[in-house]
Design a protein around this motif. Structure first.
Motif, mmCIF file in Angstrom:
data_model
loop_
_atom_site.group_PDB
_atom_site.id
_atom_site.type_symbol
_atom_site.label_atom_id
_atom_site.label_comp_id
_atom_site.label_asym_id
_atom_site.label_seq_id
_atom_site.Cartn_x
_atom_site.Cartn_y
_atom_site.Cartn_z
ATOM 1 N N GLN A 213 -5.204 -7.760 2.501
ATOM 2 C CA GLN A 213 -5.487 -6.978 3.646
ATOM 3 C C GLN A 213 -3.909 -6.513 4.097
ATOM 4 O O GLN A 213 -3.038 -7.201 4.850
ATOM 5 N N ASP A 214 -3.610 -5.500 3.595
ATOM 6 C CA ASP A 214 -1.963 -5.029 3.780
ATOM 7 C C ASP A 214 -1.138 -5.895 3.792
ATOM 8 O O ASP A 214 -0.219 -5.892 4.574
ATOM 9 N N GLY A 215 -0.825 -6.747 2.656
ATOM 10 C CA GLY A 215 0.013 -7.512 2.446
ATOM 11 C C GLY A 215 1.213 -7.042 1.745
ATOM 12 O O GLY A 215 1.174 -5.497 1.518
ATOM 13 N N PRO A 216 2.460 -7.513 1.917
ATOM 14 C CA PRO A 216 3.709 -7.088 1.209
ATOM 15 C C PRO A 216 3.713 -7.295 -0.071
ATOM 16 O O PRO A 216 2.914 -7.925 -0.683
ATOM 17 N N ILE B 190 0.982 -1.217 -0.116
ATOM 18 C CA ILE B 190 -0.148 -0.082 0.175
ATOM 19 C C ILE B 190 0.796 1.300 0.106
ATOM 20 O O ILE B 190 0.375 2.319 -0.248
ATOM 21 N N SER B 191 2.205 1.101 0.405
ATOM 22 C CA SER B 191 3.050 2.322 0.354
ATOM 23 C C SER B 191 3.927 2.443 -1.077
ATOM 24 O O SER B 191 4.671 3.050 -1.086
ATOM 25 N N SER B 192 3.722 1.559 -1.851
ATOM 26 C CA SER B 192 4.609 1.429 -2.855
ATOM 27 C C SER B 192 4.100 2.350 -4.158
ATOM 28 O O SER B 192 2.791 2.578 -3.925
ATOM 29 N N SER B 193 4.900 2.586 -4.804
ATOM 30 C CA SER B 193 4.417 3.863 -6.059
ATOM 31 C C SER B 193 3.616 2.982 -7.059
ATOM 32 O O SER B 193 3.884 1.843 -7.490
ATOM 33 N N GLY B 194 2.317 3.410 -7.178
ATOM 34 C CA GLY B 194 1.498 3.236 -8.088
ATOM 35 C C GLY B 194 0.409 2.126 -7.624
ATOM 36 O O GLY B 194 -0.315 1.385 -8.394
ATOM 37 N N ALA B 195 0.454 2.030 -6.360
ATOM 38 C CA ALA B 195 -0.355 0.974 -5.498
ATOM 39 C C ALA B 195 -1.816 1.375 -5.749
ATOM 40 O O ALA B 195 -2.215 2.640 -5.886
ATOM 41 N N THR B 196 -2.785 0.454 -5.878
ATOM 42 C CA THR B 196 -4.044 0.440 -6.127
ATOM 43 C C THR B 196 -5.060 0.544 -4.835
ATOM 44 O O THR B 196 -6.074 0.617 -4.982
ATOM 45 N N VAL B 197 -4.439 0.184 -3.830
ATOM 46 C CA VAL B 197 -5.092 0.121 -2.379
ATOM 47 C C VAL B 197 -4.058 0.954 -1.718
ATOM 48 O O VAL B 197 -2.808 0.870 -1.559
ATOM 49 N N HIS B 198 -4.584 1.839 -0.738
ATOM 50 C CA HIS B 198 -3.608 2.775 0.062
ATOM 51 C C HIS B 198 -4.142 2.688 1.485
ATOM 52 O O HIS B 198 -3.737 3.664 2.304
#
Length: 231
Positions: free
Chosen positions: A157-160, A128-136
């Protein structure tokens, strides 16, 4: 499925033992979903729970009898690692000597290094913190991945995501929409490691409890298991 020569013969005539962690470093329903997956597959595994309140404690002795160890989903990485840090060496030795490690979500994070068991040729980070993530955010939701070239929708659910070293010898099975690794298999010593950020092992109630459309993704979860079991 066997590993490490003599260890694989310690239960000659019996089904290979698959351990699933259940305890304070997991969340209710996550160990049970992984155990059901392993029991339902074609691998003829003897699936048992391990943990501080289980008949089989998580220890070097218990791991020495096993062919596979699975770390399911749970709470926060820092809290889980704090509880599992005493077993870090035993888990690393188990895999290095030929065991199989299977990690879903938190179990994927724990395969990394900061903090974690250090089983990957690289590390992990929040998708969720990565560039271009679709879930935040950290809500239970659905996410799209590309699994072996095919688009699939999976519980998340907030996976790596997995950040591999440039020279990493790993097979990426799935990617998120931003191209980062969502599931992979790699070697560690004589053993193998398979990790996944989303939850393809999720049962129907995971979806319905959150008002989400049920997705049938056990084929993906079985593909992940098959990838780590094969020699």
């Amino acid at each position: 499925m066997t590993h490490a020569g003599a260890r694989s013969e310690t239960t000659a005539g019996r089904r290979p033992l698959a351990l699933v962690y259940r305890g304070p470093a997991s969340a209710p329903g996550c160990p049970e979903a992984v155990a059901a997956l392993l029991a339902a597959g074609p691998w003829d595994l003897d699936v048992r729970f391990t943990g501080p309140n289980e008949a089989l404690p998580l220890s070097p002795r218990t791991l020495s009898q096993a062919a596979l160890y699975s770390q399911p989903g749970g709470g926060t990485l820092s809290a889980a690692y704090g509880r599992l840090r005493p077993q870090r060496g035993a888990i690393r030795d188990f895999v290095h000597d030929g065991g199989r490690y299977l990690g879903f979500c938190l179990g994927g994070y724990l395969a990394g290094a900061t903090p974690g068991f250090g089983l990957l040729p690289g590390d992990t980070d929040q998708y969720i913190s990565s560039s271009g993530a679709t879930v935040h955010d950290e809500r239970d939701t659905l996410i799209q991945v590309t699994w072996r070239g095919r688009p699939r929708t999976v519980f998340f659910q907030d996976g790596p995501h997995f950040v591999l070293d440039d020279d990493a010898d790993a097979t990426v099975l799935a990617t998120y929409d931003n191209g980062t690794a969502a599931a992979l298999v790699t070697g560690f010593g004589r053993g193998r490691v398979a990790v996944c950020g989303p939850h393809p092992e999720a049962t129907d109630d995971w979806y319905t409890d959150q008002g989400l459309r049920v997705q049938h993704t056990l084929d993906l979860a079985m593909d992940l298991v098959e990838a780590v079991i094969q020699r």
